[in-house]
Design a protein around this motif. Structure first.
Motif, PDB file in Angstrom:
ATOM      1  N   ASP A   1      53.370   4.790  84.382  1.00 27.98           N
ATOM      2  CA  ASP A   1      53.793   6.236  84.330  1.00 27.98           C
ATOM      3  C   ASP A   1      55.031   6.499  83.533  1.00 27.98           C
ATOM      4  OD1 ASP A   1      51.803   6.473  86.056  1.00 27.98           O
ATOM      5  OD2 ASP A   1      52.801   6.931  87.904  1.00 27.98           O
ATOM      6  N   ASP A   2      55.269   7.629  83.166  1.00 25.34           N
ATOM      7  CA  ASP A   2      56.657   8.031  82.462  1.00 25.34           C
ATOM      8  C   ASP A   2      57.542   8.284  83.619  1.00 25.34           C
ATOM      9  OD1 ASP A   2      56.164  11.363  81.022  1.00 25.34           O
ATOM     10  OD2 ASP A   2      56.389  10.494  83.088  1.00 25.34           O
ATOM     11  N   VAL A   3      58.766   8.634  83.030  1.00 24.89           N
ATOM     12  CA  VAL A   3      59.956   8.752  83.726  1.00 24.89           C
ATOM     13  C   VAL A   3      59.672   9.877  84.786  1.00 24.89           C
ATOM     14  CG1 VAL A   3      61.484   7.915  82.310  1.00 24.89           C
ATOM     15  CG2 VAL A   3      60.850  10.228  82.050  1.00 24.89           C
ATOM     16  N   ASP A   4      58.821  10.914  84.560  1.00 19.86           N
ATOM     17  CA  ASP A   4      58.578  11.977  85.602  1.00 19.86           C
ATOM     18  C   ASP A   4      57.172  11.739  86.351  1.00 19.86           C
ATOM     19  OD1 ASP A   4      60.827  13.547  84.239  1.00 19.86           O
ATOM     20  OD2 ASP A   4      59.376  14.013  82.822  1.00 19.86           O
ATOM     21  N   GLY A   5      56.861  10.511  86.378  1.00 17.36           N
ATOM     22  CA  GLY A   5      55.867  10.278  87.356  1.00 17.36           C
ATOM     23  C   GLY A   5      54.331  10.680  86.507  1.00 17.36           C
ATOM     24  N   PHE A   6      54.362  10.962  85.366  1.00 19.25           N
ATOM     25  CA  PHE A   6      53.307  11.697  84.589  1.00 19.25           C
ATOM     26  C   PHE A   6      52.678  10.816  84.028  1.00 19.25           C
ATOM     27  CE2 PHE A   6      51.368  14.018  81.293  1.00 19.25           C
ATOM     28  CZ  PHE A   6      50.579  15.017  81.788  1.00 19.25           C
ATOM     29  N   THR A   7      51.340  10.587  84.029  1.00 17.16           N
ATOM     30  CA  THR A   7      50.523   9.660  83.592  1.00 17.16           C
ATOM     31  C   THR A   7      49.371  10.630  82.620  1.00 17.16           C
ATOM     32  OG1 THR A   7      50.687   8.059  85.400  1.00 17.16           O
ATOM     33  CG2 THR A   7      48.950   7.857  83.749  1.00 17.16           C
ATOM     34  N   VAL A   8      49.277   9.889  81.279  1.00 16.57           N
ATOM     35  CA  VAL A   8      48.118  10.461  80.539  1.00 16.57           C
ATOM     36  C   VAL A   8      46.787   9.801  80.653  1.00 16.57           C
ATOM     37  CG1 VAL A   8      47.330  10.728  78.055  1.00 16.57           C
ATOM     38  CG2 VAL A   8      49.742  10.908  78.616  1.00 16.57           C
ATOM     39  N   ARG A   9      45.803  10.248  81.170  1.00 14.27           N
ATOM     40  CA  ARG A   9      44.689   9.749  81.752  1.00 14.27           C
ATOM     41  C   ARG A   9      43.314  10.500  80.918  1.00 14.27           C
ATOM     42  NH1 ARG A   9      45.518   6.059  85.287  1.00 14.27           N
ATOM     43  NH2 ARG A   9      47.210   5.956  86.779  1.00 14.27           N
ATOM     44  N   ASP A  10      43.458  11.581  80.444  1.00 13.72           N
ATOM     45  CA  ASP A  10      42.352  12.429  79.962  1.00 13.72           C
ATOM     46  C   ASP A  10      43.069  13.495  78.897  1.00 13.72           C
ATOM     47  OD1 ASP A  10      43.568  14.379  81.562  1.00 13.72           O
ATOM     48  OD2 ASP A  10      41.927  14.052  83.141  1.00 13.72           O
ATOM     49  N   GLY A  11      42.141  14.370  78.470  1.00 13.99           N
ATOM     50  CA  GLY A  11      42.411  15.385  77.431  1.00 13.99           C
ATOM     51  C   GLY A  11      43.331  16.200  77.933  1.00 13.99           C
ATOM     52  N   LYS A  12      43.420  16.477  79.314  1.00  5.94           N
ATOM     53  CA  LYS A  12      44.063  17.740  79.766  1.00  5.94           C
ATOM     54  C   LYS A  12      45.573  17.079  79.896  1.00  5.94           C
ATOM     55  CE  LYS A  12      40.487  20.261  81.850  1.00  5.94           C
ATOM     56  NZ  LYS A  12      40.006  20.822  83.323  1.00  5.94           N
ATOM     57  N   SER A  13      45.644  16.032  80.458  1.00  7.14           N
ATOM     58  CA  SER A  13      46.799  15.317  80.796  1.00  7.14           C
ATOM     59  C   SER A  13      47.786  14.883  79.321  1.00  7.14           C
ATOM     60  CB  SER A  13      46.932  14.227  81.570  1.00  7.14           C
ATOM     61  OG  SER A  13      46.000  13.182  81.082  1.00  7.14           O
ATOM     62  N   LEU A  14      46.911  14.631  78.285  1.00  5.76           N
ATOM     63  CA  LEU A  14      47.621  14.550  77.200  1.00  5.76           C
ATOM     64  C   LEU A  14      48.106  15.622  76.547  1.00  5.76           C
ATOM     65  CD1 LEU A  14      48.493  12.636  74.579  1.00  5.76           C
ATOM     66  CD2 LEU A  14      46.082  13.229  73.560  1.00  5.76           C
ATOM     67  N   LEU A  15      47.359  16.704  76.738  1.00  6.61           N
ATOM     68  CA  LEU A  15      47.884  18.196  76.358  1.00  6.61           C
ATOM     69  C   LEU A  15      49.126  18.608  77.087  1.00  6.61           C
ATOM     70  CD1 LEU A  15      47.163  20.858  75.038  1.00  6.61           C
ATOM     71  CD2 LEU A  15      45.745  21.756  76.847  1.00  6.61           C
ATOM     72  N   GLU A  16      49.067  18.273  78.244  1.00  8.75           N
ATOM     73  CA  GLU A  16      50.301  18.666  79.100  1.00  8.75           C
ATOM     74  C   GLU A  16      51.446  17.785  78.527  1.00  8.75           C
ATOM     75  OE1 GLU A  16      51.731  18.350  83.745  1.00  8.75           O
ATOM     76  OE2 GLU A  16      49.713  18.179  83.466  1.00  8.75           O
ATOM     77  N   LEU A  17      51.391  16.647  78.189  1.00 11.79           N
ATOM     78  CA  LEU A  17      52.396  15.741  77.614  1.00 11.79           C
ATOM     79  C   LEU A  17      52.794  16.379  76.421  1.00 11.79           C
ATOM     80  CD1 LEU A  17      54.255  13.046  77.728  1.00 11.79           C
ATOM     81  CD2 LEU A  17      52.370  12.018  76.341  1.00 11.79           C
ATOM     82  N   TRP A  18      51.853  16.799  75.421  1.00 15.29           N
ATOM     83  CA  TRP A  18      52.304  17.397  74.203  1.00 15.29           C
ATOM     84  C   TRP A  18      53.146  18.470  74.406  1.00 15.29           C
ATOM     85  CZ3 TRP A  18      47.007  17.083  71.035  1.00 15.29           C
ATOM     86  CH2 TRP A  18      46.819  15.786  70.551  1.00 15.29           C
ATOM     87  N   GLU A  19      52.658  19.538  75.234  1.00 17.98           N
ATOM     88  CA  GLU A  19      53.482  20.557  75.763  1.00 17.98           C
ATOM     89  C   GLU A  19      54.932  20.477  76.098  1.00 17.98           C
ATOM     90  OE1 GLU A  19      52.638  23.635  75.424  1.00 17.98           O
ATOM     91  OE2 GLU A  19      50.449  23.590  75.069  1.00 17.98           O
ATOM     92  N   GLN A  20      54.920  19.277  76.845  1.00 23.56           N
ATOM     93  CA  GLN A  20      56.181  19.035  77.378  1.00 23.56           C
ATOM     94  C   GLN A  20      57.081  18.383  76.159  1.00 23.56           C
ATOM     95  OE1 GLN A  20      55.978  16.058  80.570  1.00 23.56           O
ATOM     96  NE2 GLN A  20      55.055  17.570  82.027  1.00 23.56           N
ATOM     97  N   LYS A  21      56.585  17.496  75.414  1.00 22.61           N
ATOM     98  CA  LYS A  21      57.587  16.924  74.493  1.00 22.61           C
ATOM     99  C   LYS A  21      57.886  17.746  72.878  1.00 22.61           C
ATOM    100  CE  LYS A  21      57.398  13.140  76.888  1.00 22.61           C
ATOM    101  NZ  LYS A  21      58.597  12.665  77.682  1.00 22.61           N
ATOM    102  N   LYS A  22      56.814  18.364  72.396  1.00 22.35           N
ATOM    103  CA  LYS A  22      56.909  19.131  71.335  1.00 22.35           C
ATOM    104  C   LYS A  22      57.746  20.258  71.453  1.00 22.35           C
ATOM    105  CE  LYS A  22      55.397  17.750  67.940  1.00 22.35           C
ATOM    106  NZ  LYS A  22      56.202  17.065  66.733  1.00 22.35           N
ATOM    107  N   TRP A  23      58.503  20.693  70.342  1.00 26.69           N
ATOM    108  CA  TRP A  23      59.240  21.870  70.145  1.00 26.69           C
ATOM    109  C   TRP A  23      58.115  23.286  70.402  1.00 26.69           C
ATOM    110  CZ3 TRP A  23      59.014  24.876  65.804  1.00 26.69           C
ATOM    111  CH2 TRP A  23      58.497  23.841  64.699  1.00 26.69           C
ATOM    112  N   GLN A  24      56.999  22.908  69.587  1.00 25.02           N
ATOM    113  CA  GLN A  24      56.362  24.038  69.272  1.00 25.02           C
ATOM    114  C   GLN A  24      55.168  23.901  70.049  1.00 25.02           C
ATOM    115  OE1 GLN A  24      55.812  22.693  65.307  1.00 25.02           O
ATOM    116  NE2 GLN A  24      53.570  22.196  65.664  1.00 25.02           N
ATOM    117  N   ALA A  25      54.358  25.120  70.492  1.00 24.71           N
ATOM    118  CA  ALA A  25      53.213  25.030  71.452  1.00 24.71           C
ATOM    119  C   ALA A  25      52.013  24.369  70.554  1.00 24.71           C
ATOM    120  CB  ALA A  25      52.923  26.410  71.681  1.00 24.71           C
ATOM    121  N   THR A  26      51.488  23.594  71.448  1.00 23.39           N
ATOM    122  CA  THR A  26      50.066  22.972  71.021  1.00 23.39           C
ATOM    123  C   THR A  26      49.321  24.232  70.333  1.00 23.39           C
ATOM    124  OG1 THR A  26      50.258  21.471  72.616  1.00 23.39           O
ATOM    125  CG2 THR A  26      48.394  21.580  71.445  1.00 23.39           C
ATOM    126  N   PRO A  27      48.457  23.905  69.114  1.00 28.22           N
ATOM    127  CA  PRO A  27      47.643  24.904  68.732  1.00 28.22           C
ATOM    128  C   PRO A  27      46.576  25.398  69.542  1.00 28.22           C
ATOM    129  CG  PRO A  27      48.391  23.310  67.095  1.00 28.22           C
ATOM    130  CD  PRO A  27      48.687  22.997  68.474  1.00 28.22           C
TER     131      PRO A  27
END
Length: 250
Positions: A1-27
């Protein structure tokens, strides 16, 4: 898991990670794909069947999604020289700390080659993918995201690229390439070039140019634009060949 206890396991969790990490919104188009199509069998469409050995996006991210995350902690393990440590698969292993030599053994399992009827062969391919994709799958974050870009570019082109949707498709592709550039900058090594199939000449040439241009923002911007507009770079060999033939007929 990453520092926040968040794990990428599927498309929705990857989307959530992108939303957290990127300065711009996911298209929006990428959001729709990751939220609603991540469980679709990739063998079901001709333009995604190259990745049929993934089964689905979610299944592949269950195995390799952690590569999108930073390493969060070190295992608190102290051992004596000569100790054998057996670790599970789909993990990043490095330790314990040492100034001496270290031996690392890696093992994989692949289907046994047997004489089989046509029906049995079909069942084997259903379970393990076709012959071209049997064997090792060794991913780094960069190589995983390159494959993910190739898959998503095809989905965007063949499911969403209508005349009134061109800007949204371009926005989604540019977002994906931005992520790739960030991943390359995190760990810029020429070793990636040895791990990509030589038949994928477009991505090989582009990636080498990126690795040689990381200190020049203008050059990177040009390469990103080239990637978004190209009919070859971020497409699997079968799709690139088809697009090339179609372009010649015009």
């Amino acid at each position: 898991d990453d520092v926040d206890g968040f794990t990428v396991r599927d498309g929705k969790s990857l989307l959530e990670l992108w939303e957290q990490k990127k300065w711009q919104a996911t298209p929006p188009l990428l959001k729709h794909i990751l939220q609603h199509q991540s469980d679709r069998a990739l063998k079901s469409k001709w333009y995604t069947k190259f990745f049929s050995f993934w089964k689905t996006i979610n299944i592949h991210l269950e195995c390799f999604g952690k590569l999108y995350q930073p390493v969060s902690f070190q295992l608190g393990l102290q051992t004596d020289p000569g100790t054998t440590l057996i670790a599970g698969g789909n993990e990043v292993h490095a330790g314990p700390a040492t100034s001496g030599p270290r031996m690392f053994a890696f093992a994989i399992g692949i289907p046994e080659e047997i004489d089989a009827t046509d029906n049995e062969k079909d069942q084997c391919e259903e379970s393990f993918g076709n012959d071209d994709n049997d064997g090792e799958v060794q991913y780094s974050p960069v190589l995983l995201h390159i494959d993910f870009c190739c898959l998503l570019f095809s989905i965007l082109d063949y499911e969403y690229a209508k005349s009134d949707n061109a800007h949204a498709v371009r926005e989604a592709k540019l977002f994906l390439i931005n992520i790739l550039i960030d991943l390359i900058k995190d760990y810029p090594i020429k070793g990636y070039l040895r791990q990509i199939d030589p038949v994928r000449t477009g991505i090989l040439i582009w990636l080498e140019n990126v690795l040689n241009s990381l200190d020049c923002d203008d050059a990177i911007a040009e390469l990103m634009e080239k990637a978004v507009c190209s009919d070859e770079i971020f497409y699997t060999p079968d799709i690139a060949k088809r697009r090339s033939k179609k372009k010649k007929r015009r």
